[in-house]
Design a protein around this motif. Sequence first.
Motif, PDB file in Angstrom:
ATOM      1  N   THR A   1       0.834  -1.206   0.000  1.00 13.01           N
ATOM      2  CA  THR A   1       0.000   0.000   0.000  1.00 13.01           C
ATOM      3  C   THR A   1       0.867   1.253   0.000  1.00 13.01           C
ATOM      4  O   THR A   1       0.554   2.240  -0.670  1.00 13.01           O
ATOM      5  CB  THR A   1      -0.914  -0.007   1.229  1.00 13.01           C
ATOM      6  OG1 THR A   1      -1.699  -1.208   1.232  1.00 13.01           O
ATOM      7  CG2 THR A   1      -1.842   1.186   1.202  1.00 13.01           C
ATOM      8  N   ALA A   2       1.952   1.207   0.755  1.00 17.52           N
ATOM      9  CA  ALA A   2       2.845   2.366   0.789  1.00 17.52           C
ATOM     10  C   ALA A   2       3.473   2.624  -0.571  1.00 17.52           C
ATOM     11  O   ALA A   2       3.724   3.772  -0.946  1.00 17.52           O
ATOM     12  CB  ALA A   2       3.934   2.135   1.838  1.00 17.52           C
ATOM     13  N   GLU A   3       3.723   1.574  -1.344  1.00 21.91           N
ATOM     14  CA  GLU A   3       4.263   1.745  -2.688  1.00 21.91           C
ATOM     15  C   GLU A   3       3.247   2.407  -3.622  1.00 21.91           C
ATOM     16  O   GLU A   3       3.643   3.076  -4.593  1.00 21.91           O
ATOM     17  CB  GLU A   3       4.695   0.389  -3.252  1.00 21.91           C
ATOM     18  CG  GLU A   3       5.864  -0.245  -2.496  1.00 21.91           C
ATOM     19  CD  GLU A   3       6.202  -1.635  -3.002  1.00 21.91           C
ATOM     20  OE1 GLU A   3       5.453  -2.116  -3.902  1.00 21.91           O
ATOM     21  OE2 GLU A   3       7.173  -2.234  -2.522  1.00 21.91           O
ATOM     22  N   LEU A   4       1.974   2.217  -3.348  1.00 25.18           N
ATOM     23  CA  LEU A   4       0.930   2.796  -4.192  1.00 25.18           C
ATOM     24  C   LEU A   4       0.591   4.238  -3.809  1.00 25.18           C
ATOM     25  O   LEU A   4      -0.101   4.918  -4.565  1.00 25.18           O
ATOM     26  CB  LEU A   4      -0.350   1.949  -4.087  1.00 25.18           C
ATOM     27  CG  LEU A   4      -0.254   0.518  -4.626  1.00 25.18           C
ATOM     28  CD1 LEU A   4      -1.557  -0.230  -4.354  1.00 25.18           C
ATOM     29  CD2 LEU A   4       0.057   0.521  -6.120  1.00 25.18           C
ATOM     30  N   LEU A   5       1.070   4.670  -2.656  1.00 23.31           N
ATOM     31  CA  LEU A   5       0.689   5.997  -2.175  1.00 23.31           C
ATOM     32  C   LEU A   5       1.062   7.146  -3.136  1.00 23.31           C
ATOM     33  O   LEU A   5       0.250   8.058  -3.347  1.00 23.31           O
ATOM     34  CB  LEU A   5       1.311   6.254  -0.795  1.00 23.31           C
ATOM     35  CG  LEU A   5       0.491   5.762   0.397  1.00 23.31           C
ATOM     36  CD1 LEU A   5       1.235   6.013   1.703  1.00 23.31           C
ATOM     37  CD2 LEU A   5      -0.865   6.455   0.422  1.00 23.31           C
ATOM     38  N   PRO A   6       2.274   7.170  -3.724  1.00 25.05           N
ATOM     39  CA  PRO A   6       2.585   8.287  -4.643  1.00 25.05           C
ATOM     40  C   PRO A   6       1.592   8.399  -5.797  1.00 25.05           C
ATOM     41  O   PRO A   6       1.155   9.500  -6.153  1.00 25.05           O
ATOM     42  CB  PRO A   6       4.000   7.964  -5.124  1.00 25.05           C
ATOM     43  CG  PRO A   6       4.592   7.128  -4.031  1.00 25.05           C
ATOM     44  CD  PRO A   6       3.457   6.300  -3.513  1.00 25.05           C
ATOM     45  N   ASP A   7       1.251   7.273  -6.386  1.00 17.99           N
ATOM     46  CA  ASP A   7       0.295   7.302  -7.493  1.00 17.99           C
ATOM     47  C   ASP A   7      -1.091   7.729  -7.006  1.00 17.99           C
ATOM     48  O   ASP A   7      -1.795   8.500  -7.692  1.00 17.99           O
ATOM     49  CB  ASP A   7       0.218   5.913  -8.147  1.00 17.99           C
ATOM     50  CG  ASP A   7      -0.772   5.879  -9.286  1.00 17.99           C
ATOM     51  OD1 ASP A   7      -0.539   6.565 -10.301  1.00 17.99           O
ATOM     52  OD2 ASP A   7      -1.804   5.203  -9.145  1.00 17.99           O
ATOM     53  N   LEU A   8      -1.461   7.257  -5.828  1.00 16.13           N
ATOM     54  CA  LEU A   8      -2.760   7.630  -5.274  1.00 16.13           C
ATOM     55  C   LEU A   8      -2.806   9.126  -4.968  1.00 16.13           C
ATOM     56  O   LEU A   8      -3.833   9.787  -5.223  1.00 16.13           O
ATOM     57  CB  LEU A   8      -3.042   6.821  -4.003  1.00 16.13           C
ATOM     58  CG  LEU A   8      -3.190   5.310  -4.201  1.00 16.13           C
ATOM     59  CD1 LEU A   8      -3.309   4.601  -2.847  1.00 16.13           C
ATOM     60  CD2 LEU A   8      -4.421   5.005  -5.046  1.00 16.13           C
ATOM     61  N   ARG A   9      -1.738   9.664  -4.445  1.00 17.22           N
ATOM     62  CA  ARG A   9      -1.692  11.107  -4.153  1.00 17.22           C
ATOM     63  C   ARG A   9      -1.780  11.925  -5.448  1.00 17.22           C
ATOM     64  O   ARG A   9      -2.441  12.962  -5.491  1.00 17.22           O
ATOM     65  CB  ARG A   9      -0.397  11.438  -3.402  1.00 17.22           C
ATOM     66  CG  ARG A   9      -0.374  11.016  -1.956  1.00 17.22           C
ATOM     67  CD  ARG A   9       0.748  11.725  -1.213  1.00 17.22           C
ATOM     68  NE  ARG A   9       0.784  11.371   0.197  1.00 17.22           N
ATOM     69  CZ  ARG A   9       1.611  10.453   0.720  1.00 17.22           C
ATOM     70  NH1 ARG A   9       2.465   9.794  -0.075  1.00 17.22           N
ATOM     71  NH2 ARG A   9       1.590  10.185   2.011  1.00 17.22           N
ATOM     72  N   GLU A  10      -1.108  11.463  -6.473  1.00 26.63           N
ATOM     73  CA  GLU A  10      -1.147  12.193  -7.741  1.00 26.63           C
ATOM     74  C   GLU A  10      -2.561  12.184  -8.332  1.00 26.63           C
ATOM     75  O   GLU A  10      -3.043  13.214  -8.813  1.00 26.63           O
ATOM     76  CB  GLU A  10      -0.152  11.552  -8.717  1.00 26.63           C
ATOM     77  CG  GLU A  10      -0.063  12.296 -10.043  1.00 26.63           C
ATOM     78  CD  GLU A  10       0.969  11.673 -10.971  1.00 26.63           C
ATOM     79  OE1 GLU A  10       1.094  12.150 -12.120  1.00 26.63           O
ATOM     80  OE2 GLU A  10       1.636  10.701 -10.547  1.00 26.63           O
ATOM     81  N   ARG A  11      -3.210  11.032  -8.293  1.00 22.39           N
ATOM     82  CA  ARG A  11      -4.583  10.954  -8.810  1.00 22.39           C
ATOM     83  C   ARG A  11      -5.517  11.829  -7.994  1.00 22.39           C
ATOM     84  O   ARG A  11      -6.368  12.550  -8.546  1.00 22.39           O
ATOM     85  CB  ARG A  11      -5.068   9.503  -8.791  1.00 22.39           C
ATOM     86  CG  ARG A  11      -4.387   8.618  -9.817  1.00 22.39           C
ATOM     87  CD  ARG A  11      -4.727   7.158  -9.580  1.00 22.39           C
ATOM     88  NE  ARG A  11      -6.186   6.955  -9.599  1.00 22.39           N
ATOM     89  CZ  ARG A  11      -6.764   5.798  -9.248  1.00 22.39           C
ATOM     90  NH1 ARG A  11      -6.013   4.771  -8.827  1.00 22.39           N
ATOM     91  NH2 ARG A  11      -8.065   5.667  -9.309  1.00 22.39           N
ATOM     92  N   ALA A  12      -5.372  11.773  -6.684  1.00 22.85           N
ATOM     93  CA  ALA A  12      -6.226  12.596  -5.820  1.00 22.85           C
ATOM     94  C   ALA A  12      -5.973  14.081  -6.069  1.00 22.85           C
ATOM     95  O   ALA A  12      -6.915  14.893  -6.098  1.00 22.85           O
ATOM     96  CB  ALA A  12      -5.982  12.248  -4.349  1.00 22.85           C
ATOM     97  N   ALA A  13      -4.696  14.457  -6.266  1.00 24.35           N
ATOM     98  CA  ALA A  13      -4.379  15.870  -6.495  1.00 24.35           C
ATOM     99  C   ALA A  13      -4.998  16.373  -7.793  1.00 24.35           C
ATOM    100  O   ALA A  13      -5.493  17.513  -7.865  1.00 24.35           O
ATOM    101  CB  ALA A  13      -2.854  16.046  -6.526  1.00 24.35           C
ATOM    102  N   LYS A  14      -4.976  15.549  -8.842  1.00 23.01           N
ATOM    103  CA  LYS A  14      -5.577  15.955 -10.112  1.00 23.01           C
ATOM    104  C   LYS A  14      -7.087  16.169  -9.969  1.00 23.01           C
ATOM    105  O   LYS A  14      -7.640  17.154 -10.473  1.00 23.01           O
ATOM    106  CB  LYS A  14      -5.297  14.904 -11.188  1.00 23.01           C
ATOM    107  CG  LYS A  14      -3.849  14.856 -11.639  1.00 23.01           C
ATOM    108  CD  LYS A  14      -3.658  13.800 -12.719  1.00 23.01           C
ATOM    109  CE  LYS A  14      -2.215  13.777 -13.213  1.00 23.01           C
ATOM    110  NZ  LYS A  14      -2.001  12.752 -14.276  1.00 23.01           N
ATOM    111  N   ILE A  15      -7.741  15.245  -9.284  1.00 25.80           N
ATOM    112  CA  ILE A  15      -9.192  15.369  -9.115  1.00 25.80           C
ATOM    113  C   ILE A  15      -9.531  16.574  -8.251  1.00 25.80           C
ATOM    114  O   ILE A  15     -10.446  17.355  -8.552  1.00 25.80           O
ATOM    115  CB  ILE A  15      -9.764  14.071  -8.505  1.00 25.80           C
ATOM    116  CG1 ILE A  15      -9.554  12.900  -9.469  1.00 25.80           C
ATOM    117  CG2 ILE A  15     -11.244  14.235  -8.179  1.00 25.80           C
ATOM    118  CD1 ILE A  15      -9.965  11.549  -8.902  1.00 25.80           C
TER     119      ILE A  15
END
Length: 240
Positions: free
Chosen positions: A125-139
């Motif tokens: 899950t920690a490895e996925l956090l950067p991508d998740l943050r980027e997606r959340a930031a775009k939205i």
Amino acid sequence: MEAALIIFALMLLTVVGLGAYLTVKAVGAAKRGVERTVAQARRSVEDTTLRAKSFGQVGVAGALAQLRLDLRTSMRATQQALAEGAQTDASLRESLGLFERLSTHGHELDGELKRLEQEPDRQRTAELLPDLRERAAKIIQAADSLRWAARDRARRFAEDEMSLLSEQIEMESGALRDWSREPVDDLAAAAAEWDAAQAAAPTPNPTPTPTPTPPPAALNPPTPTMQYPWQKAPRPESAG
């Protein structure tokens, strides 16, 4: 008689059908109201839980909770701003359509974050956090852009309307001040025109006073009595 019974039966069926329809509508409205209340209560509880997790937990769990909280807060604020603005500005309906498409991505990301909260493999899950943050930031950035554009538009309309209103008030104030001096000016102008007309008018010729005509003489004036020297004066007793 049969026609009257048929008419009465039709009226009765109409009344019963109308009553059933109104009952169904009332029940549906009450059900939707209850569902909205339950959904709002559920969202409030979930937001409170996420806020508590973001403050009380560290690491991956706290980061996921904070991402969900930021995403939900931005989307809800944008939805409310667009819905309120569309009631007075029809051009925001297109923005609402764009927001609905954005909401699809927001719900997908929120669901994914919610599932990852229950994921036991914290390292993955920690490895996925950067991508998740980027997606959340775009939205969140897109939602914020729509929300602030709608607010700027409403504020600009309010400023334009206020400027126009101020100009109209200034014009009306000037008209009122001119109107307060108008009667005095009109009276003075009317008096001046009257004096000029009187001075320019020719003086009329005086009508000659007719000479009084002497009264006509009597038709048969009495002939004066001639007194002769030899005539005796009349006696006093004869005058009676």
